[in-house]
Design a protein around this motif. Structure first.
Motif, mmCIF file in Angstrom:
data_model
loop_
_atom_site.group_PDB
_atom_site.id
_atom_site.type_symbol
_atom_site.label_atom_id
_atom_site.label_comp_id
_atom_site.label_asym_id
_atom_site.label_seq_id
_atom_site.Cartn_x
_atom_site.Cartn_y
_atom_site.Cartn_z
ATOM 1 N N ALA A 67 0.805 -1.230 0.000
ATOM 2 C CA ALA A 67 0.000 0.000 0.000
ATOM 3 C C ALA A 67 0.834 1.274 0.000
ATOM 4 O O ALA A 67 0.300 2.348 -0.280
ATOM 5 N N VAL A 68 2.111 1.184 0.343
ATOM 6 C CA VAL A 68 2.947 2.384 0.377
ATOM 7 C C VAL A 68 4.174 2.166 -0.491
ATOM 8 O O VAL A 68 4.651 1.040 -0.662
ATOM 9 N N GLN A 69 4.670 3.255 -1.036
ATOM 10 C CA GLN A 69 5.840 3.170 -1.898
ATOM 11 C C GLN A 69 7.127 3.106 -1.104
ATOM 12 O O GLN A 69 8.084 2.449 -1.507
ATOM 13 N N ASN A 70 7.161 3.813 0.028
ATOM 14 C CA ASN A 70 8.364 3.853 0.850
ATOM 15 C C ASN A 70 8.002 4.370 2.233
ATOM 16 O O ASN A 70 6.859 4.780 2.490
ATOM 17 N N LEU A 71 8.970 4.374 3.122
ATOM 18 C CA LEU A 71 8.733 4.820 4.493
ATOM 19 C C LEU A 71 8.603 6.342 4.586
ATOM 20 O O LEU A 71 8.081 6.851 5.582
ATOM 21 N N LYS A 72 9.081 7.053 3.583
ATOM 22 C CA LYS A 72 8.879 8.512 3.567
ATOM 23 C C LYS A 72 7.390 8.831 3.584
ATOM 24 O O LYS A 72 6.948 9.808 4.222
ATOM 25 N N GLN A 73 6.606 8.012 2.931
ATOM 26 C CA GLN A 73 5.160 8.218 2.908
ATOM 27 C C GLN A 73 4.577 8.132 4.316
ATOM 28 O O GLN A 73 3.734 8.947 4.702
ATOM 29 N N LEU A 74 5.029 7.150 5.103
ATOM 30 C CA LEU A 74 4.547 7.035 6.482
ATOM 31 C C LEU A 74 5.083 8.171 7.345
ATOM 32 O O LEU A 74 4.381 8.680 8.225
ATOM 33 N N SER A 75 6.322 8.565 7.108
ATOM 34 C CA SER A 75 6.890 9.680 7.864
ATOM 35 C C SER A 75 6.084 10.948 7.635
ATOM 36 O O SER A 75 5.835 11.730 8.568
ATOM 37 N N ASP A 76 5.641 11.181 6.398
ATOM 38 C CA ASP A 76 4.813 12.345 6.109
ATOM 39 C C ASP A 76 3.474 12.258 6.846
ATOM 40 O O ASP A 76 2.949 13.276 7.329
ATOM 41 N N ILE A 77 2.911 11.042 6.931
ATOM 42 C CA ILE A 77 1.645 10.875 7.650
ATOM 43 C C ILE A 77 1.828 11.178 9.136
ATOM 44 O O ILE A 77 0.953 11.772 9.781
ATOM 45 N N VAL A 78 2.964 10.796 9.688
ATOM 46 C CA VAL A 78 3.246 11.126 11.081
ATOM 47 C C VAL A 78 3.223 12.644 11.268
ATOM 48 O O VAL A 78 2.587 13.168 12.204
ATOM 49 N N GLN A 79 3.903 13.364 10.389
ATOM 50 C CA GLN A 79 3.935 14.820 10.522
ATOM 51 C C GLN A 79 2.543 15.419 10.338
ATOM 52 O O GLN A 79 2.151 16.347 11.070
ATOM 53 N N ASN A 80 1.785 14.893 9.408
ATOM 54 C CA ASN A 80 0.415 15.385 9.215
ATOM 55 C C ASN A 80 -0.458 15.090 10.433
ATOM 56 O O ASN A 80 -1.338 15.892 10.784
ATOM 57 N N SER A 81 -0.218 13.949 11.060
ATOM 58 C CA SER A 81 -0.992 13.596 12.252
ATOM 59 C C SER A 81 -0.652 14.525 13.417
ATOM 60 O O SER A 81 -1.526 14.871 14.225
ATOM 61 N N LEU A 82 0.585 14.923 13.511
ATOM 62 C CA LEU A 82 0.970 15.883 14.548
ATOM 63 C C LEU A 82 0.288 17.232 14.313
ATOM 64 O O LEU A 82 -0.203 17.879 15.255
ATOM 65 N N THR A 83 0.231 17.632 13.064
ATOM 66 C CA THR A 83 -0.475 18.874 12.738
ATOM 67 C C THR A 83 -1.954 18.755 13.060
ATOM 68 O O THR A 83 -2.576 19.690 13.605
ATOM 69 N N GLU A 84 -2.521 17.594 12.750
ATOM 70 C CA GLU A 84 -3.928 17.350 13.077
ATOM 71 C C GLU A 84 -4.157 17.424 14.579
ATOM 72 O O GLU A 84 -5.174 17.966 15.041
ATOM 73 N N PHE A 85 -3.218 16.900 15.346
ATOM 74 C CA PHE A 85 -3.351 16.953 16.801
ATOM 75 C C PHE A 85 -3.385 18.403 17.287
ATOM 76 O O PHE A 85 -4.181 18.755 18.168
ATOM 77 N N GLU A 86 -2.527 19.218 16.727
ATOM 78 C CA GLU A 86 -2.520 20.629 17.136
ATOM 79 C C GLU A 86 -3.880 21.262 16.898
ATOM 80 O O GLU A 86 -4.386 22.026 17.734
ATOM 81 N N THR A 87 -4.483 20.963 15.766
ATOM 82 C CA THR A 87 -5.783 21.532 15.440
ATOM 83 C C THR A 87 -6.885 20.924 16.306
ATOM 84 O O THR A 87 -7.777 21.626 16.800
ATOM 85 N N ARG A 88 -6.815 19.627 16.478
ATOM 86 C CA ARG A 88 -7.831 18.879 17.228
ATOM 87 C C ARG A 88 -7.793 19.198 18.708
ATOM 88 O O ARG A 88 -8.814 19.326 19.378
ATOM 89 N N GLY A 89 -6.579 19.314 19.249
ATOM 90 C CA GLY A 89 -6.423 19.538 20.672
ATOM 91 C C GLY A 89 -6.641 18.287 21.492
ATOM 92 O O GLY A 89 -6.819 17.185 20.959
ATOM 93 N N VAL A 90 -6.639 18.471 22.794
ATOM 94 C CA VAL A 90 -6.831 17.364 23.733
ATOM 95 C C VAL A 90 -8.303 17.310 24.118
ATOM 96 O O VAL A 90 -8.891 18.324 24.505
ATOM 97 N N GLN A 91 -8.897 16.129 24.017
ATOM 98 C CA GLN A 91 -10.314 15.975 24.321
ATOM 99 C C GLN A 91 -10.499 15.324 25.691
ATOM 100 O O GLN A 91 -9.579 14.716 26.232
ATOM 101 N N ASP A 92 -11.691 15.452 26.224
ATOM 102 C CA ASP A 92 -11.968 14.895 27.546
ATOM 103 C C ASP A 92 -11.698 13.395 27.593
ATOM 104 O O ASP A 92 -11.126 12.878 28.557
ATOM 105 N N ASP A 93 -12.122 12.685 26.542
ATOM 106 C CA ASP A 93 -11.927 11.232 26.511
ATOM 107 C C ASP A 93 -10.450 10.860 26.556
ATOM 108 O O ASP A 93 -10.087 9.800 27.082
ATOM 109 N N ASP A 94 -9.583 11.702 25.992
ATOM 110 C CA ASP A 94 -8.156 11.406 25.999
ATOM 111 C C ASP A 94 -7.650 11.250 27.430
ATOM 112 O O ASP A 94 -6.912 10.303 27.750
#
Length: 950
Positions: free
Chosen positions: A359-386
């Motif tokens: 499903a992925v061409q290389n590990l750079k693709q997953l590394s980019d998803i990690v960075q995007n997920s960190l950005t998503e976390f900043e936007t999402r913030g910490v929720q009560d359930d967390d």
């Protein structure tokens, strides 16, 4: 670690990534006074008595008379972090040496004494501590204290060059088995080398480098002992059915006259620091490329440790996490986790993913998803359930950790060693409860966001292009100067203690305390479903197991793996919950529900706190009766399964197991094929197959429910009342009878190119299970041969020859099938020699049998071990499941004990002569065929190159 049996896993376990933290803040705690006041117990969660001997030995006693057993843990505050650069692995090496006898205890006698007493024992080393622990019947406590004191104070007279060389080879074999011959085995070592500066205590692994092990000598060992193994650098923790005053007297008697060692001060905290991101690439024998991003953080006990743990859970803590949603849910990764393992001197924030190469061409693709997920976390913030999930997890894991005496003793010993306060459970829970949303966002900004990291790519050989980025960091060469002579002041002379007793005499044990076999109740629901339970109120927990007979035996030979695959889908979405929502609902309760197949059973496991039982059972009802079996879940599970199977084929232990089954039963029968299926069969399974399997075999007709916990029979039946609606529909469980084996055994080689070790498996068909007759008596007959640490096979191949980390043999019996097996992971160069020794020991045993002394040892070990058999809820559940699944008498244990006490060497030796004919045993060897085939030709057997079912 001195465990003999090591079972490799196909994929890296989450336990490697989500290690528990060890807080290490230091508090000033008043020493417990001597005399009558000393009986005043302390502790908010675990009642205990703490005091200190004149020589500095810290003593912690925890009385618990719920079972007639005791656990003794001696923890030395020394691990690999105290080693000198260039002498790595010495702390772990020394752990092995501590089992090689002392002034008054012969070589291997420690194992022998504890085993014969009906106990179990082990040792472990990590970067910060080394500990030695044993659990024994309560009447054996004095004997354990005598043993531990003898090696603490009087080890050196027994140290010899021969023992030293032997254990050096054993440790090398352990490294080969666990690291060098395992997929991803070098992962942690490479990260440590890149994350920490040269000479940092965590820049080398606990097991060390082979060249360093070769460098050290006997004088180094003696100096290490003298420097770190003094009583003032140790904590002895004892829990269980103890008399406190008597125990204090024994401790003073055996430990009080041991001289104080050199003073030990705490090592400085040394969190790693990086100025830029370091990229590493490791080519390995793997199928699934691995990405690990490691960032330095704080140290155990730091105020930011708890919010960093919460952050890790949000980002990659299972099916509720961002990485699961962004990597695993869409099939880009087979696994994705984030953890924050902490050690005494430094912590690491680890982001980990196993890529799906389809499903992925290389590990750079997953590394980019990690960075995007960190950005998503900043936007999402910490929720009560967390926050609530983490709080529930901490509470539940704490309570379940208190179910055994050994668990409580470990907690006391660890907290005292690192925090100078044995019972900090309440404070630990409070610090996690105090974590705020702002705390989590702050540590993210401070330690994670756009911070330098070590980025490791592990890729298949020849696939360097899959790495995240070209390697920009070369591991610094290990420039080891000529080792200096050990400090002459540490060349300790044998201790001459001012004792009023003879230490050479082993203490006598009092009469065994009676062991209560758990009493259980039994009910039957209107649909004939059997419900069995044991009420125990030691912890406010409940554990349920629903076992449905059939399991993998219900697969067709054309589609092996269907049972296991169906169970896998049962852990996904239901008609009322998505996979993520179901996981979140469980996590908020601190409960767990899982479905799997194991042999001839499909099992549903449930654990919960009593206060959350009703909500948990409501979720179980949805899981069991309303699985969604969606197309999306099906396709995702199929991808994960196929990739997991590909990775299993890189694991030598898996290859050996598959080869054994294929040789024993043939690949034209279900039992000769892998439980998890093959690449072809999983590809052929359809969603309709899964639905049909569920409709046909997830039925109560051959099922039973086992409950152990703090609930009465009436309350339990209320909780499982919804199972009355479970509609019965009978099915038959296939029975298998293998064909007669060959008259002459062959050698089957499974090629594992480049392997540094060979996995040996020697086997033949043998009797099926029976509780009293031939099979049961064969398990007794095998005990001296290969059924314990001090067995003939293990003492030969491990302790005498140094060919392996551990060797064993045993009889395995089910309802329809049985076999004898002997095996070990051995150094590749000694493959043929190891087989020679196996066959020699088996032949000698068949010819001469066990001795009267071995029979006496066996009888003592079996007759005294019952105290350890029924302590925890898991053990109690196992007892019930055995009774139900094998249709045993309630008092089968007592009947077995009567047989053991009456059986003779003549009877057991006759069985050995009948069943241990090595000429009829087949031999599977998984190793580098180019290197081992010439060796194996010398054995004079027919050699067959075998391709295992894939």
């Amino acid at each position: 670690m001195l465990k003999i049996f090591h079972f490799a896993i196909a994929l890296i376990s989450t336990t490697l990534l989500l290690a528990c933290s060890n807080p290490s803040s230091h508090l000033n705690v008043q020493k417990e006074p001597q005399g009558p006041a000393a009986l005043q117990l302390q502790g908010d969660t675990i009642a205990h008595l703490k005091y200190e001997l004149a020589n500095g030995l810290t003593v912690i006693l925890h009385p618990d008379n719920s079972d007639p057993l005791v656990n003794v843990n001696v923890t030395y505050h020394v691990g690999s972090a105290r080693e000198e650069y260039g002498r790595s692995g010495f702390a772990h090496f020394f752990e092995h040496m501590m089992f090689q006898g002392s002034q008054n205890v012969a070589d291997e006698e420690h194992f022998k004494i504890i085993t014969e007493a009906g106990g179990n024992l082990n040792g472990s080393t990590n970067s910060d501590i080394t500990n030695y622990y044993q659990t024994v019947p309560a009447n054996q406590l004095e004997k354990v204290l005598w043993l531990e004191a003898d090696r603490m104070g009087f080890l050196l007279p027994a140290v010899t060059q021969e023992k030293f060389e032997n254990q050096r080879e054993t440790v090398k074999n352990e490294r080969g088995q666990r690291i060098d011959n395992q997929p991803y085995g070098l992962r942690s070592e490479r990260i440590g080398e890149a994350l920490y500066p040269v000479g940092h205590p965590y820049s080398w692994s606990t097991i060390g480098y082979v060249e360093d092990l070769d460098r050290v000598g006997l004088d180094d060992l003696k100096a290490f002992f003298a420097r770190w193994y003094g009583p003032n650098n140790a904590v002895i923790t004892i829990g269980g059915d103890i008399d406190i005053e008597q125990t204090k007297q024994w401790i003073e008697k055996y430990f009080g006259t041991i001289p104080r060692g050199p003073e030990v001060t705490d090592a400085p905290k040394q969190p790693a620091k990086l100025s830029e991101t370091r990229y590493l690439t490791l080519e390995d024998k793997v199928h699934l490329p691995l990405l690990q991003i490691t960032l330095p953080t704080v140290y155990a006990g730091h105020a930011d440790e708890a919010p960093l743990d919460v952050l890790a859970n949000i980002l990659g803590g299972g099916k509720t996490s961002l990485l699961y949603k962004n990597m695993v849910k869409n099939g880009l990764a087979v696994q994705a986790f984030v953890g924050h393992p902490c050690r005494e001197l430094a912590c690491e924030f680890q982001i980990f993913a196993l890529a799906n190469p389809q499903a992925v061409q290389n590990l750079k693709q997953l590394s980019d998803i990690v960075q995007n997920s960190l950005t998503e976390f900043e936007t999402r913030g910490v929720q009560d359930d967390d926050l609530n999930r983490v709080k529930a997890s901490i509470e539940t894991s704490t309570i379940f950790g208190l179910q055994s005496v050994s668990g409580k003793v470990r907690a006391l010993a660890s907290s005292e060693t690192f925090e100078n306060n044995p019972d900090r459970i309440k404070e630990d829970i409070e610090r996690y409860n105090a974590v705020s949303k702002a705390d989590v966002m702050r540590v993210y900004q401070q330690y994670v966001k756009q911070k330098p990291a070590v980025v490791l790519s592990i890729v298949p050989h020849g696939a360097e292009a899959l790495a995240v980025a070209p390697q920009n960091f070369d591991l610094p060469p290990r420039r080891i100067t000529e080792a200096s002579e050990p400090d002459s002041s540490l060349q300790a002379s044998p201790v001459k203690a001012d004792d009023s007793f003879d230490r050479s005499k082993i203490p006598n044990a009092s009469v065994n305390k009676p062991v209560s076999i758990p009493d259980f109740w039994r009910s039957e629901l209107p649909n004939k479903l059997q419900v069995v339970g044991i009420q125990t109120s030691e912890t406010p927990t409940l554990s349920f197991t629903i076992s449905m007979e059939g399991g993998v035996l219900l697969d067709s030979v054309e589609k092996p793996g269907l049972a296991a695959f169906t169970a896998q889908l049962m852990n996904e979405s239901t008609q009322n919950y998505s996979t993520e929502d179901f996981a979140n609902a469980l996590a908020l309760l601190g409960s767990s529900i899982s479905v799997d197949t194991s042999g001839r059973y499909t099992n549903v496991y449930v654990s919960t706190l009593v206060k959350n039982a009703e909500q948990t059972m409501a979720l179980l009802e949805d899981r069991l009766f309303r699985p969604a079996f969606s197309e999306a879940d099906f396709m995702l599970a199929k991808q994960r399964t196929l990739q997991g199977l590909q990775q299993q084929l890189k694991n030598p232990s898996v290859l050996a197991s598959r080869a054994r089954d294929a040789v024993l039963y043939g690949t034209q029968t279900r039992i000769g094929l892998p439980d998890s299926g093959t690449l072809a069969s999983i590809n052929d399974i359809t969603l309709d197959d899964v639905r049909e399997f569920y409709d046909s075999f997830y039925r109560p007709n051959h099922a039973q429910v086992v409950m152990v916990g703090d609930a009465s029979q009436e309350r339990t039946l209320e909780l499982v009342g919804f199972l009355e609606q479970w509609e019965a529909q009978d099915y038959s469980v296939p029975s298998f009878s293998p064909e007669a084996s060959n008259d002459e055994g062959k050698i089957f080689i499974v090629d594992n190119p480049g392997a540094v070790q060979s996995v040996i498996s020697i086997f033949k068909q043998a009797p099926v299970f029976d509780p009293y007759d031939e099979y049961f008596q064969l398990t007794l007959a095998n005990y001296p041969l290969g059924g314990m640490f001090n067995s003939r096979i293990n003492l030969n191949l491990r302790e005498d020859k140094g060919y392996t980390y551990g060797a064993r043999s045993g009889f395995v019996g089910g309802k329809n099938l049985g076999y004898f097996s002997a095996g070990a992971d051995v150094s590749g160069e000694f493959t043929k020699a190891s087989i020679d020794e196996f066959l020699s020991e088996i032949n000698r045993y068949q010819d001469q049998g066990m001795t009267e002394d071995e029979l006496a040892f066996l009888k003592n070990a079996y007759s005294q071990s019952d105290a350890l058999s029924y302590e925890t809820p898991r053990q109690k559940a196992g007892y019930l499941i055995r009774i139900l699944s094998l249709n045993l008498d309630k008092d089968f244990g007592a009947k077995q004990q009567a047989i053991i006490q009456q059986i003779t060497t003549e009877e057991l030796n006759a069985l050995s002569k009948k069943w241990l004919d090595s000429t009829t045993m087949d031999i599977v060897v998984v190793g580098d065929a180019a290197n081992i085939a010439p060796q194996l030709k010398e054995l004079g057997r027919e050699i067959v190159m075998l391709d295992v079912p894939r």
